[in-house]
Design a protein around this motif. Sequence first.
Motif, PDB file in Angstrom:
ATOM      1  N   GLU A 148      -1.047  -8.227   8.209  1.00 30.47           N
ATOM      2  CA  GLU A 148      -1.650  -6.918   8.454  1.00 30.47           C
ATOM      3  C   GLU A 148      -2.540  -6.612   7.260  1.00 30.47           C
ATOM      4  OE1 GLU A 148       0.616  -3.258   7.944  1.00 30.47           O
ATOM      5  OE2 GLU A 148       2.369  -4.418   7.359  1.00 30.47           O
ATOM      6  N   ASP A 149      -3.293  -5.534   7.356  1.00 32.32           N
ATOM      7  CA  ASP A 149      -4.172  -5.203   6.238  1.00 32.32           C
ATOM      8  C   ASP A 149      -3.397  -4.423   5.183  1.00 32.32           C
ATOM      9  OD1 ASP A 149      -6.514  -5.186   4.803  1.00 32.32           O
ATOM     10  OD2 ASP A 149      -7.175  -3.281   5.635  1.00 32.32           O
ATOM     11  N   VAL A 150      -2.448  -5.139   4.526  1.00 29.67           N
ATOM     12  CA  VAL A 150      -1.672  -4.586   3.432  1.00 29.67           C
ATOM     13  C   VAL A 150      -1.769  -5.572   2.267  1.00 29.67           C
ATOM     14  CG1 VAL A 150       0.460  -5.624   4.297  1.00 29.67           C
ATOM     15  CG2 VAL A 150       0.605  -3.724   2.714  1.00 29.67           C
ATOM     16  N   ASN A 151      -1.894  -5.051   1.050  1.00 34.32           N
ATOM     17  CA  ASN A 151      -2.121  -5.920  -0.112  1.00 34.32           C
ATOM     18  C   ASN A 151      -3.311  -6.843   0.106  1.00 34.32           C
ATOM     19  OD1 ASN A 151      -0.107  -4.781  -1.579  1.00 34.32           O
ATOM     20  ND2 ASN A 151       1.391  -6.390  -1.239  1.00 34.32           N
ATOM     21  N   HIS A 152      -4.263  -6.355   0.917  1.00 31.35           N
ATOM     22  CA  HIS A 152      -5.556  -7.027   1.091  1.00 31.35           C
ATOM     23  C   HIS A 152      -5.419  -8.420   1.698  1.00 31.35           C
ATOM     24  CE1 HIS A 152      -6.919  -3.595  -1.131  1.00 31.35           C
ATOM     25  NE2 HIS A 152      -6.134  -3.913  -2.129  1.00 31.35           N
ATOM     26  N   GLU A 153      -4.481  -8.547   2.640  1.00 27.64           N
ATOM     27  CA  GLU A 153      -4.375  -9.797   3.384  1.00 27.64           C
ATOM     28  C   GLU A 153      -5.650 -10.074   4.195  1.00 27.64           C
ATOM     29  OE1 GLU A 153      -0.381 -10.807   5.213  1.00 27.64           O
ATOM     30  OE2 GLU A 153      -0.227  -8.634   5.073  1.00 27.64           O
ATOM     31  N   ARG A 405       2.018 -12.763  14.099  1.00 27.22           N
ATOM     32  CA  ARG A 405       2.020 -11.383  14.581  1.00 27.22           C
ATOM     33  C   ARG A 405       1.050 -10.565  13.720  1.00 27.22           C
ATOM     34  NH1 ARG A 405       5.073  -6.464  12.090  1.00 27.22           N
ATOM     35  NH2 ARG A 405       5.194  -4.984  13.832  1.00 27.22           N
ATOM     36  N   TYR A 406       0.186  -9.804  14.377  1.00 25.35           N
ATOM     37  CA  TYR A 406      -0.755  -8.920  13.697  1.00 25.35           C
ATOM     38  C   TYR A 406      -0.281  -7.493  13.950  1.00 25.35           C
ATOM     39  CZ  TYR A 406      -5.321  -7.018  12.254  1.00 25.35           C
ATOM     40  OH  TYR A 406      -6.339  -6.353  11.604  1.00 25.35           O
ATOM     41  N   GLY A 407       0.349  -6.915  12.952  1.00 29.11           N
ATOM     42  CA  GLY A 407       0.893  -5.581  13.123  1.00 29.11           C
ATOM     43  C   GLY A 407       1.638  -5.175  11.884  1.00 29.11           C
ATOM     44  N   GLY A 408       2.243  -4.034  11.935  1.00 31.56           N
ATOM     45  CA  GLY A 408       2.900  -3.470  10.771  1.00 31.56           C
ATOM     46  C   GLY A 408       2.510  -2.013  10.672  1.00 31.56           C
ATOM     47  N   SER A 409       2.759  -1.425   9.528  1.00 32.48           N
ATOM     48  CA  SER A 409       2.511   0.007   9.364  1.00 32.48           C
ATOM     49  C   SER A 409       1.051   0.380   9.521  1.00 32.48           C
ATOM     50  CB  SER A 409       3.017   0.463   7.989  1.00 32.48           C
ATOM     51  OG  SER A 409       4.422   0.316   7.904  1.00 32.48           O
ATOM     52  N   MET A 410       0.144  -0.586   9.437  1.00 27.94           N
ATOM     53  CA  MET A 410      -1.279  -0.264   9.612  1.00 27.94           C
ATOM     54  C   MET A 410      -1.539   0.345  10.986  1.00 27.94           C
ATOM     55  SD  MET A 410      -3.165  -3.922  10.243  1.00 27.94           S
ATOM     56  CE  MET A 410      -2.884  -4.853  11.765  1.00 27.94           C
ATOM     57  N   ASN A 432      -9.177   6.482   8.158  1.00 26.96           N
ATOM     58  CA  ASN A 432      -8.181   6.675   7.099  1.00 26.96           C
ATOM     59  C   ASN A 432      -6.982   5.797   7.422  1.00 26.96           C
ATOM     60  OD1 ASN A 432      -6.412   7.534   5.163  1.00 26.96           O
ATOM     61  ND2 ASN A 432      -6.543   9.709   5.658  1.00 26.96           N
ATOM     62  N   GLY A 433      -6.887   4.643   6.785  1.00 29.18           N
ATOM     63  CA  GLY A 433      -5.860   3.674   7.110  1.00 29.18           C
ATOM     64  C   GLY A 433      -4.530   3.981   6.443  1.00 29.18           C
ATOM     65  N   THR A 434      -3.488   3.315   6.922  1.00 26.44           N
ATOM     66  CA  THR A 434      -2.152   3.498   6.352  1.00 26.44           C
ATOM     67  C   THR A 434      -2.099   3.039   4.906  1.00 26.44           C
ATOM     68  OG1 THR A 434      -1.129   3.202   8.520  1.00 26.44           O
ATOM     69  CG2 THR A 434       0.270   2.852   6.587  1.00 26.44           C
ATOM     70  N   TRP A 435      -2.718   1.898   4.621  1.00 25.45           N
ATOM     71  CA  TRP A 435      -2.597   1.307   3.286  1.00 25.45           C
ATOM     72  C   TRP A 435      -3.826   1.550   2.418  1.00 25.45           C
ATOM     73  CZ3 TRP A 435       2.205   0.450   2.562  1.00 25.45           C
ATOM     74  CH2 TRP A 435       3.015  -0.032   3.588  1.00 25.45           C
ATOM     75  N   TYR A 436      -4.958   1.899   3.037  1.00 23.89           N
ATOM     76  CA  TYR A 436      -6.174   2.165   2.275  1.00 23.89           C
ATOM     77  C   TYR A 436      -6.920   3.282   2.984  1.00 23.89           C
ATOM     78  CZ  TYR A 436     -10.406   1.352  -0.457  1.00 23.89           C
ATOM     79  OH  TYR A 436     -11.477   1.503  -1.303  1.00 23.89           O
ATOM     80  N   PRO A 437      -7.274   4.357   2.284  1.00 24.99           N
ATOM     81  CA  PRO A 437      -7.847   5.524   2.964  1.00 24.99           C
ATOM     82  C   PRO A 437      -9.262   5.324   3.484  1.00 24.99           C
ATOM     83  CG  PRO A 437      -7.771   5.875   0.592  1.00 24.99           C
ATOM     84  CD  PRO A 437      -7.027   4.615   0.848  1.00 24.99           C
ATOM     85  N   TYR A 438      -9.911   4.190   3.148  1.00 23.24           N
ATOM     86  CA  TYR A 438     -11.278   3.956   3.607  1.00 23.24           C
ATOM     87  C   TYR A 438     -11.351   2.634   4.363  1.00 23.24           C
ATOM     88  CZ  TYR A 438     -11.448   7.339  -0.124  1.00 23.24           C
ATOM     89  OH  TYR A 438     -11.179   8.425  -0.912  1.00 23.24           O
TER      90      TYR A 438
END
Length: 796
Positions: A148-153, A405-410, A432-438
């Motif tokens: 997912e798009d967390v920690n810039h994956e 799997r593509y998912g998560g808190s995003m 406004n994303g879950t892990w990054y506001p932009y």
Amino acid sequence: MGMLLNKLNKLTSNRFTDDRKKASENKHERKSRNKDPYTIGHRMKRFRNALIVIVFLPGSLHVAVPFAPVVKDAIPPVKNTVPLVKGAVPLVNGKDSGAADSQMADSHRGGAVFQADTVAPAALAGISVDATRILNKISPLLYGSCIEDVNHEIYGGLYGQRLFGESFEEPPRRPGQTDRSGAGSLSDSTASDKDHSGELYGVSGMWDGIRDGAAGSSLALDSSDAYTGRQSQVILHAGAPGRIGVANRGLNRWGIAVRKGQSFEGRLYLRWQELQSPSETESRKRLPGLKGPKGLKGPKGLKEPKDLIEPQGVVTVALQSSDGSRTYAMQRLPTPSPNWKKYSFRLTAAGTDAHSRFVVIAEAPGKLWMDQVALFPTGPDRFKGLLIRNDIAVKMQQEGLRFVRYGGSMVNAPGYRWKKMIGDRDRRPPYNGTWYPYSSNGFGIEDFLQFCEAAGFEAAFAINIEETDQDAADLIEYLKGSQATTWGKKRTDNGHPQPYKIQTIEIGNEEVIDSDDTRGYDHYIERFNGIYRAIHAKYPGIRLVNAAWWRSQSANMEHVFKALDGKAAYWDLHVDADSALSGLTVDQRLAKMQRLFLQWNPHTTMKCTIFEENGGLHNLQRALGHATILNAARRHGDFLLTSCAANGLQALGQNDNGWDQGQVFFTPDQVWGMPPFYAQQMAAGNHQPLRVLDSVTGPLDVTATRSEDGKTLVLHVVNVESRPVKTSLSLTGFPGCLPQAGAWRLAGDLPAENTPEEPQRVCARKSVVVLPRKPAGGIYGYTFPAHSYTILRFRR
């Protein structure tokens, strides 16, 4: 036995806390994060109380024959790995180590050769296997990963876009602000002052202002007429001699890696208001080094290609060293028009630099607006022609993944909607994303599906539960509909005429995680049923995953189960994986979940899928945790679809929260596997579809599997002890065993991890075991190293 249980329990003491309390803290922090758009979320790790249980299964275990001394292994590390093919075993020294038959026939290929132990009295452990007793089947999709798009994956990682902050949505940094996010007060959006250090402000937070002369020139953000999103970047050249512009150094300014001869293609959207006409002489000047905070030197020996010169051009794009002292490539663009227009360019680097920057320069008097800037590598640096970073994608293939799997808190962000993720990337709105506001939408669900299609991975993705029923129906028509349908035609127009092969969609992620709230579960049931009806009316064959947060002690679980039974194919269970003994807890949780399902409905078809193995580690301890979870998953193979380690990817040094757990790590110019990567690679490369009976004494976690034809037998053995464990091994129902067996091993100190300097410090090691032709009493001896995951592969 009591001493053993105490010892194993000590390994996990003080590591687990109540999951409900942690879940509540997690949600509280998420809410706090959303109130402050400049705070990157920190998701708490959730641990659960663990009870260590050793089960003795029926079977004959012979321990009467003595052990002989152990011959120490001398196994070389894996080197020069290349992509794993489907069904292959891990690669060693650049060679295929398995097609195990030919590998073991030549004992000098792929690793050291050593003798198996014979058996001695006082064995510390025993393993007895009956290859004729099949217990359950094992899904070939077991070996999964969650991204997912967390920690810039994704942005800064898998997605090939080399720029970060490409939409100029971040507000400008305030004077003295040094945080990576570039976030500042929106009231600063017209700032054009220059502080005492020489840094320009009025530039979007992930960009830097640069200026060489051009007195009176300035930078600002304009929210009145952006091409996409809420604002665009303005560069005002006031007319005095010199140049002014902006620079981007990629993800959080960690640099853009370029190699000599490497080509990039890009685009940006510009509009221009002329103050006075530039002279042809001025517009033909070479691009010098531009002065930023430190004062910079001119370029070294770079000649501007004549065919790229636009005589009346006023805008130049370039790749430079991070300080601007060297220019590796540049191109002058045609003079922009007063209206938004796309301008494409191509840059080929004349040098190698792992930390370069991309710049856009205004070279003549006027006002320049810019928005939606993209820079992508070309050719072999793209994965199969997609806008995907090739080295990361290939490393994921090498891992042996079968499911992603593509998912998560995003997906829980209100702005996360599938219709905003298709079509022209430059028109997809930021949110406004879950892990990054932009957050950007350059990479979305459809891009994920195309990646999995090209990589050969089974795919699943999650959607926001607040998607309307109609939007859910349109989604399935877009994915599965013929070209004659409205949304099937849109998919065709977007470049994918054939329907996607997607079979599994998750509705939401970790829903009702904050508390055991019946009203929250009721809302989830309502949304799931609405989406279910809409999707199945269009395409009944799709499998939907229930994402309600699992609390085994809660009466709400039966309520959710009965409401979704027959509709949800799977219930998503998220587990913790940091402890080396995580599999023991997971085993218990899976057993209880299955028992409750059958208690609530003996004929249910609902099963489980583990879409997230979570934690905060990426070292050998985490690798052993993953290996024990895979053992637990094999024991419940008829009940479990897959087990996806999270996070699949992580950018080194770019951790924005409490997670630090990627299987594949990367920098701008390097990609390598962490110890959990090798545990996954070992397991996937030695997959067999049938689990058979194993009986174990001693502190080992074991599962035994075999092929359909009965000619291959594989043991997965995890030793969490801090010392080697001598083991007697009895194989029943496997006559004619060949005199050599393959052995894969991952071992070391629990905190050990891999680094850019030592990317294979902890990795899978391959060897060949020479078996005695007449094992004493039909029993072999083997010593499993301390803190190790070992696979033994026998053939007959």
